[in-house]
Motif scaffolding. Structure first.
Motif, mmCIF file in Angstrom:
data_model
loop_
_atom_site.group_PDB
_atom_site.id
_atom_site.type_symbol
_atom_site.label_atom_id
_atom_site.label_comp_id
_atom_site.label_asym_id
_atom_site.label_seq_id
_atom_site.Cartn_x
_atom_site.Cartn_y
_atom_site.Cartn_z
ATOM 1 N N ILE A 19 4.443 8.450 1.593
ATOM 2 C CA ILE A 19 3.196 8.569 0.841
ATOM 3 C C ILE A 19 2.073 8.022 1.709
ATOM 4 O O ILE A 19 2.167 6.893 2.198
ATOM 5 C CB ILE A 19 3.281 7.780 -0.473
ATOM 6 N N PRO A 20 1.014 8.810 1.940
ATOM 7 C CA PRO A 20 -0.065 8.332 2.803
ATOM 8 C C PRO A 20 -0.630 6.993 2.346
ATOM 9 O O PRO A 20 -0.715 6.711 1.147
ATOM 10 C CB PRO A 20 -1.110 9.447 2.695
ATOM 11 N N THR A 21 -1.007 6.179 3.295
ATOM 12 C CA THR A 21 -1.503 4.835 3.003
ATOM 13 C C THR A 21 -2.685 4.875 2.044
ATOM 14 O O THR A 21 -2.757 4.074 1.099
ATOM 15 C CB THR A 21 -1.897 4.134 4.309
ATOM 16 N N GLN A 22 -3.605 5.791 2.268
ATOM 17 C CA GLN A 22 -4.787 5.861 1.411
ATOM 18 C C GLN A 22 -4.413 6.236 -0.019
ATOM 19 O O GLN A 22 -5.031 5.745 -0.981
ATOM 20 C CB GLN A 22 -5.814 6.857 1.966
ATOM 21 N N THR A 23 -3.403 7.068 -0.181
ATOM 22 C CA THR A 23 -2.932 7.425 -1.523
ATOM 23 C C THR A 23 -2.369 6.194 -2.231
ATOM 24 O O THR A 23 -2.627 5.954 -3.415
ATOM 25 C CB THR A 23 -1.859 8.522 -1.450
ATOM 26 N N LYS A 24 -1.598 5.407 -1.512
ATOM 27 C CA LYS A 24 -1.066 4.167 -2.084
ATOM 28 C C LYS A 24 -2.204 3.237 -2.502
ATOM 29 O O LYS A 24 -2.177 2.636 -3.585
ATOM 30 C CB LYS A 24 -0.171 3.459 -1.066
ATOM 31 N N ILE A 25 -3.204 3.111 -1.635
ATOM 32 C CA ILE A 25 -4.330 2.233 -1.940
ATOM 33 C C ILE A 25 -5.052 2.690 -3.203
ATOM 34 O O ILE A 25 -5.364 1.883 -4.090
ATOM 35 C CB ILE A 25 -5.306 2.170 -0.741
ATOM 36 N N GLU A 26 -5.300 3.978 -3.327
ATOM 37 C CA GLU A 26 -5.986 4.505 -4.513
ATOM 38 C C GLU A 26 -5.158 4.250 -5.769
ATOM 39 O O GLU A 26 -5.703 3.866 -6.822
ATOM 40 C CB GLU A 26 -6.247 6.003 -4.353
ATOM 41 N N PRO A 51 11.342 2.454 5.316
ATOM 42 C CA PRO A 51 10.188 3.033 6.014
ATOM 43 C C PRO A 51 8.979 3.273 5.124
ATOM 44 O O PRO A 51 7.840 3.274 5.613
ATOM 45 C CB PRO A 51 10.743 4.350 6.588
ATOM 46 N N GLN A 52 9.200 3.476 3.832
ATOM 47 C CA GLN A 52 8.080 3.739 2.919
ATOM 48 C C GLN A 52 7.121 2.559 2.845
ATOM 49 O O GLN A 52 5.938 2.722 2.545
ATOM 50 C CB GLN A 52 8.626 4.057 1.530
ATOM 51 N N MET A 53 7.609 1.357 3.127
ATOM 52 C CA MET A 53 6.786 0.157 2.995
ATOM 53 C C MET A 53 6.252 -0.355 4.329
ATOM 54 O O MET A 53 5.756 -1.472 4.421
ATOM 55 C CB MET A 53 7.600 -0.956 2.321
ATOM 56 N N LYS A 54 6.309 0.457 5.365
ATOM 57 C CA LYS A 54 5.866 0.005 6.683
ATOM 58 C C LYS A 54 4.363 -0.259 6.751
ATOM 59 O O LYS A 54 3.889 -0.921 7.669
ATOM 60 C CB LYS A 54 6.254 1.031 7.746
ATOM 61 N N ASP A 55 3.620 0.229 5.776
ATOM 62 C CA ASP A 55 2.160 0.059 5.784
ATOM 63 C C ASP A 55 1.683 -0.977 4.768
ATOM 64 O O ASP A 55 0.513 -0.976 4.369
ATOM 65 C CB ASP A 55 1.468 1.399 5.521
ATOM 66 N N THR A 56 2.555 -1.889 4.348
ATOM 67 C CA THR A 56 2.185 -2.868 3.324
ATOM 68 C C THR A 56 0.934 -3.656 3.695
ATOM 69 O O THR A 56 0.056 -3.882 2.853
ATOM 70 C CB THR A 56 3.360 -3.828 3.048
ATOM 71 N N LYS A 57 0.827 -4.085 4.941
ATOM 72 C CA LYS A 57 -0.341 -4.874 5.352
ATOM 73 C C LYS A 57 -1.628 -4.040 5.273
ATOM 74 O O LYS A 57 -2.680 -4.546 4.847
ATOM 75 C CB LYS A 57 -0.140 -5.418 6.759
ATOM 76 N N LEU A 60 -2.535 -3.666 1.581
ATOM 77 C CA LEU A 60 -3.106 -4.912 1.071
ATOM 78 C C LEU A 60 -4.580 -5.036 1.458
ATOM 79 O O LEU A 60 -5.417 -5.462 0.642
ATOM 80 C CB LEU A 60 -2.314 -6.101 1.613
ATOM 81 N N ALA A 61 -4.911 -4.649 2.677
ATOM 82 C CA ALA A 61 -6.297 -4.753 3.150
ATOM 83 C C ALA A 61 -7.246 -3.840 2.371
ATOM 84 O O ALA A 61 -8.457 -4.093 2.321
ATOM 85 C CB ALA A 61 -6.364 -4.414 4.636
ATOM 86 N N GLY A 62 -6.697 -2.797 1.744
ATOM 87 C CA GLY A 62 -7.544 -1.845 1.021
ATOM 88 C C GLY A 62 -7.659 -2.093 -0.466
ATOM 89 O O GLY A 62 -8.331 -1.333 -1.179
#
Length: 283
Positions: A19-26, A51-57, A60-62
């Motif tokens: 799932i794209p990082t920006q989608t998760k942030i939204e 692997p789905q959680m590789k962008d957690t940091k 969080l920043a968003g």
């Protein structure tokens, strides 16, 4: 009033398509506006394992945390992950999965139960040093797929061990969806007697046709901390090959209509927005 712990991390972690990082942030920013007590938003684990959680940091920043009272929980499985998560002031809770099943502990963290307990001691110390609160999930509390004979007495013995280690929040986890209404009633009746000053929760994976009954059983058993995921999405990819989804938030909210004194304040409009977003972009 119960605490609803919304778990988008658990909902997303087993999905094969990233799932794209920006989608998760939204999505998470929508959830932050709903009014949940806590958001289990991500994990500080190896990207090879999850692997789905590789962008957690980056997620969080968003996040827009200024206008939300919702607290953040991150899952960690070792000292390194705990040290990394503890750097972030935005995170209140560090969640650690400790299994009553030796097989699952090895599959989930590549450690024995005794080794995992030693790891947990380090994590508790990191929490104390960094003003975080440890939350321990007792995985496989209601059964396992490995034919291991595990009784509620063993589950409660491990819960008592956790209390002695300084853990104040323990969540009994049904990792593969085996719990019955009676199981929940029996476990919480026993646990409430021997752990009177511990915050006890439940994290249920279940089939949709059982979700409402299990949610209601948890409430009637006196459980005031319940993990859910919108749409019932998710499941543990480390437990077995086929996933059993989470208790759907919708069913818990439905069960709470008969218990208004326990129902937390929820922004219904934002909740419906989050449900629609999850159906379109996540699930």
């Amino acid at each position: 009033m119960i605490k609803i712990i919304e778990c988008p991390r658990d909902a997303m972690q087993g999905l094969s398509n990233f799932i794209p990082t920006q989608t998760k942030i939204e999505y998470l920013n929508l959830l932050l506006e709903v009014g949940f007590d806590t958001l289990d938003f991500g994990s500080f684990v190896s990207p090879k394992a999850i692997p789905q959680m590789k962008d957690t940091k980056e997620v969080l920043a968003g996040l827009n945390l200024n206008k939300s009272a919702t607290k953040l929980l991150a899952i960690v499985v070792n000292k390194r992950g705990a040290e990394e998560a503890a750097k972030y002031d935005e995170i209140t809770y560090l969640g650690f999965p400790l299994s009553v099943s030796e097989t699952f502990q090895q599959r989930n963290t590549k450690k024995s139960i005794s080794e995992a307990k030693l790891m947990l001691k380090d994590i508790i110390s990191i929490c104390k040093e960094n003003n975080k609160e440890p939350v321990v999930y007792l995985s496989m509390s209601f059964g396992n797929p490995y034919n291991e004979d595990i009784s509620f007495d063993k589950v409660l013995k491990m819960a008592l061990d956790l209390k002695e280690m300084g853990v104040k929040i323990i969540s009994f986890a049904d990792t593969i969806g085996k719990a019955s209404v009676k199981d929940i009633q029996d476990l919480f009746e026993k646990a409430s007697k021997i752990l009177p000053n511990t915050e006890l929760g439940v994290h249920l994976h279940c089939n949709p046709n059982m979700a409402f009954d299990l949610a209601k059983a948890s409430l009637e058993a006196g459980c005031l901390r319940i993990d859910t995921a919108i749409g019932g999405l998710g499941g543990c990819p480390m437990a077995k090959d086929d996933l059993t989804g989470n208790l759907a938030t919708e069913y818990l909210i439905q069960a709470l209509t008969d218990l208004p004194a326990f129902r937390p304040s929820i922004n219904e409009d934002k909740f419906q927005e989050a449900v629609a977003f999850q159906k379109r972009y996540i699930g």
